[in-house]
Design an enzyme around this catalytic site. Sequence first.
Site, PDB file in Angstrom:
ATOM      1  N   HIS A  48       0.788  -1.234   0.000  1.00 33.70           N
ATOM      2  CA  HIS A  48       0.000   0.000   0.000  1.00 33.70           C
ATOM      3  C   HIS A  48       0.822   1.288   0.000  1.00 33.70           C
ATOM      4  O   HIS A  48       0.333   2.343  -0.392  1.00 33.70           O
ATOM      5  CB  HIS A  48      -0.931   0.012   1.222  1.00 33.70           C
ATOM      6  CG  HIS A  48      -2.194   0.782   1.008  1.00 33.70           C
ATOM      7  ND1 HIS A  48      -2.273   1.920   0.238  1.00 33.70           N
ATOM      8  CD2 HIS A  48      -3.455   0.572   1.462  1.00 33.70           C
ATOM      9  CE1 HIS A  48      -3.506   2.376   0.240  1.00 33.70           C
ATOM     10  NE2 HIS A  48      -4.252   1.582   0.965  1.00 33.70           N
TER      11      HIS A  48
ATOM     12  N   TYR B   3     -14.946   5.854   8.148  1.00 36.84           N
ATOM     13  CA  TYR B   3     -13.886   6.297   7.220  1.00 36.84           C
ATOM     14  C   TYR B   3     -14.287   5.904   5.804  1.00 36.84           C
ATOM     15  O   TYR B   3     -14.559   4.736   5.527  1.00 36.84           O
ATOM     16  CB  TYR B   3     -12.579   5.601   7.600  1.00 36.84           C
ATOM     17  CG  TYR B   3     -11.357   5.983   6.801  1.00 36.84           C
ATOM     18  CD1 TYR B   3     -10.329   6.713   7.387  1.00 36.84           C
ATOM     19  CD2 TYR B   3     -11.185   5.586   5.474  1.00 36.84           C
ATOM     20  CE1 TYR B   3      -9.182   7.036   6.676  1.00 36.84           C
ATOM     21  CE2 TYR B   3     -10.050   5.915   4.751  1.00 36.84           C
ATOM     22  CZ  TYR B   3      -9.048   6.644   5.354  1.00 36.84           C
ATOM     23  OH  TYR B   3      -7.929   6.970   4.643  1.00 36.84           O
TER      24      TYR B   3
ATOM     25  N   THR C 153      -4.820  10.570  -0.649  1.00 35.90           N
ATOM     26  CA  THR C 153      -6.186  10.358  -0.187  1.00 35.90           C
ATOM     27  C   THR C 153      -6.565  11.368   0.889  1.00 35.90           C
ATOM     28  O   THR C 153      -5.706  12.028   1.486  1.00 35.90           O
ATOM     29  CB  THR C 153      -6.372   8.952   0.401  1.00 35.90           C
ATOM     30  OG1 THR C 153      -5.492   8.780   1.519  1.00 35.90           O
ATOM     31  CG2 THR C 153      -6.102   7.882  -0.648  1.00 35.90           C
TER      32      THR C 153
END
Length: 770
Positions: free
Chosen positions: A477, A591, A604
Amino acid sequence: MAEAHQAVAFQFTITPEGIDLQLSYQALNQIYLSGVRSWKKRVSRIRNRVIKGVFPASPSSWLFVAIGILATMYMQSDPSMGLIAKIQQHLPLHVSLSAQGQTMVSALVFSTLLWLSLILALRFCLKLLLSYHQWMFEQHGRISNTTKVWVTLVRLFSSRKPLLYSYQTSLPHLPVPPIKDTLSRYLESVRPLLTDPEFKRMTDLANHFESNLGNRLQRYLKLKALWATNYVSDWWEEYIYLRSRSPIMVNSNYYGMDFLYVTPTPVQAARAGNTITALLLYRRKVNREELKPVRRHTLLQSTVIPLCAAQCERMFNTTRTPGTETDVLQHWQDSEFVAVYHKGRFFRLWVYRAGRLLSPRELEYQIQRILDDTSPPLPGEERLGALTAGDRIPWAQMRKQYFSSGVNRRSLDAIERAAFFITLDDEEQGMRGDDPAGNLDRYAKSLLHGKCYDRWFDKSFSIVIYKNGKSGLNAEHSWADAPTVAHLWEYTLATDAFHLGYTEDGHCKGEVDRSLPHPQRLVWDIPSEAQVCTSLAVAQALADDVDCHVFPFREFGKGRIKKCRISPDAFIQISLQLAYYRDRGGFCLTYEASMTRLFREGRTETVRSCSNQSCAFIKALETGEGEEQCRRLFRVASEKHQNLYRMAMTGAGIDRHLFCLYVVSKYLGVESPFLKEVLSEPWRLSTSQTPVQQMELFDLKNNPDYISLGGGFGPVADDGYGVSYIIVGEDMINFHVSSKHSCSETVNKLLLVIINATSSQTMKCSSQNY
C-alpha cells in the site's frame, strides 16, 4: 551451468602457437540487440522529457515563433524593442560570424527566450484553471457563467494529446485549510457520536488548541506547503506506512480479484503467460508515457480534468525493504525479469530475449517448465516469504544478518529487483462447486494472505495464478493507492481476455522458441529457520483471525439509483450506516477514502460519512417516522454526503490537516491533548469504493459475464469492519467485508444480510422524485 555457458560471449586459451580466441556470435548478437533496446529506451525518455517540458505547447511551436520573429525583422521591424541588439552585443560571435549572421543568431536566441516565456505563461494559466474547483459543487442544469467560461478555457489548453506525465507541473499544490475551518468541520463530524457533556469537553479542547498551540503549528505547516510539492504525501507515506512496525499483511496490503463468472482458460501456465504479457505491455506504456492520463469528468462530460499520475512511477520494479526504525521504498529504472514462486522454490524468469519481449506462448512454455520442475526446496527456502508477512523489525534484523552478501544477497536481489512477483498457487479458487458463496470467501482470504509464506508482501504487487486458471493480485500500500492498482488490473484483465486470447484448447497464441534457457532457480543458504518460524507464527495468527466475505448484490445497481437522482456512492454509504446501526445498535466513526489527485502528488483524504444528517435519517426510519419525512431526511443526508466528498477532494478535508499538525507537534516536542485524542479515535467502519475507470475496455452488453469482483482489505479496528465495494455496470454492486473472529460483536455474514435488507429499504426512501 547451462545459463552460465550461454552468457559467455567469448572464450580464449593460451597455446604454444599463441592465443586461441573463440567468439560466440550468437551471444554477441544478443548483447547487440539488448544494447539497441536500451538505447531506444534512452532516446524515448529524452524525447518525452522534451515534450513534457514544453507542455501545453509543442516542440514545433518554437519553429513558428522563430519564423515569426525573423519575418518581422525581414520587414524592417524590431519586435524585440531593442533586445536583439543587446543580445548581439553580449554574444562572443563578432570574430567567427558576419554582421548578418550575428543578427540571425541573436534573433534565434531571442525567439527561444520568448518561446520559453510563453510556455511558462501558458503553464501558469493552466495551473490557475486547474485550481478552480467550484464546478464540483454545481448541479446539473444550473451551471454558472464562470464555470462555462472556465470549461471553454480548459478545452482550449487541453487540445493537445498529452503524455502520461504532461500535466504534472501544471497541477496545483494542495492548499492548507484555515485551522478554524478544520476544527469546525471536525466538531460537526463527531457531534452525532458524543453525548452533550462529551461534546462540550471536545469543543473546549478544540478551542484551547486553536487559541494556543494550533496557530503556531499552522505557521510551520504553511511554510512546508510553500516549500514542498505536497504538504501531506511524504509524511503520510512515511508515518502511516513505512514507519509502521506491525505486519503489512492484512493490516496494510489489499487484494484484487479476477472475473466473477468467467475464467478465460483452465490452464495455469497459459493464464500466467497472458497475464505476464499484459502487465509488461502496461509497463511499456508507462515507460514510454503512452498511457493516457487519468481524468475526471466534469458536469459537461466533454470536459475532463487531469489527475496526478505520480503514483505510476513506482508501479513496477519496486520493493519495500525493511528497516529497524522505518522501511524504505526502493525503485529500479528497469527490470528484464520477474520472480516466480512455486511449491517452496523461487525462480528468476527472464521475460526479454535479444531485446524483444517473449511472446505469451513462450512465457507459458517457461512457466510450464517451472510447474514441471520436481526439485525440492532448499533448507529454509519454502517458508522464506513469511519474513515479509511478520513484524518488520525481526525481518530487518534477519535481512541485515543473513542477506547482506553471498548467494542470499544475489537471490534476494533477484526478487526485489524483479518487475513484479508471481505465485503459482497449487490450490483452486473462485466461485465454483456446491458452495459458491463460501468459495468466494476462501478466494478473498487466499488473495489477502495465502499461506502467509507463498507471497512476497514487500513487492509493489504480487500476481497469484491458481491451479484452475483463476488469478488475482496482492498489492503493497505504501507506494500507491487502490485506484492506481485497479487501473493496472483492469487493463490486465481486458488485455488477457479480449486482445491476447487463447486457442481452443486453452493455450496462449503464438509460436515457441524451444532454445530458450531454463528459468533460473534461486539459491539460498539459510543457517537458521528460527526467525522464519517466528514470523510465520505471527502472520498465521493474524491470518486465522481475519474473516472475509464477498457479497455480489444483484437486486439493483447504479442504474436504478441514478434514476432516483441520488449519488450511488451516497446511497451505499447511507445504507452501510443503517446496516451498522442495526448490527451494533449505534453509530461509529466512519472512514471513506477519497482521492486528492486533483493536486500534484495527491493521495487520499477521509470522508467522515457518519454525519448529523445521516444519523437523523436513520433514527427517523428506525422510530417509524412517516414516509415523506424519511424521504426528505434521506435527500438531505445524501446531499450532505456529496458535499463532504467534494470538500475532501478539493483540499478542504479534516483528517490529513490534523495529521500533519500532529507531526509538526512531534517535531517541536510539544504535546497536544486535542490532537492526541483525535488521532487515537478508532475507525470501526472503514470503507472504500473501487472505481471502474476504463469501462471502454469491457463490452458488458456483448460480454455480460466479464465483470470484475473488485477487491478488498482487512479491518482497520479490532472491533470493526473493513468494507470495500465496486459498482459494476448498471445492475450490480459487489461488497467485500472483513472483520476479526476475535471480536464477538463483528459478524460479517450478519452485516451482509443487513446490508441486503437495508439497501432495499433505502431504495424505497429514494424512489420518489423531487
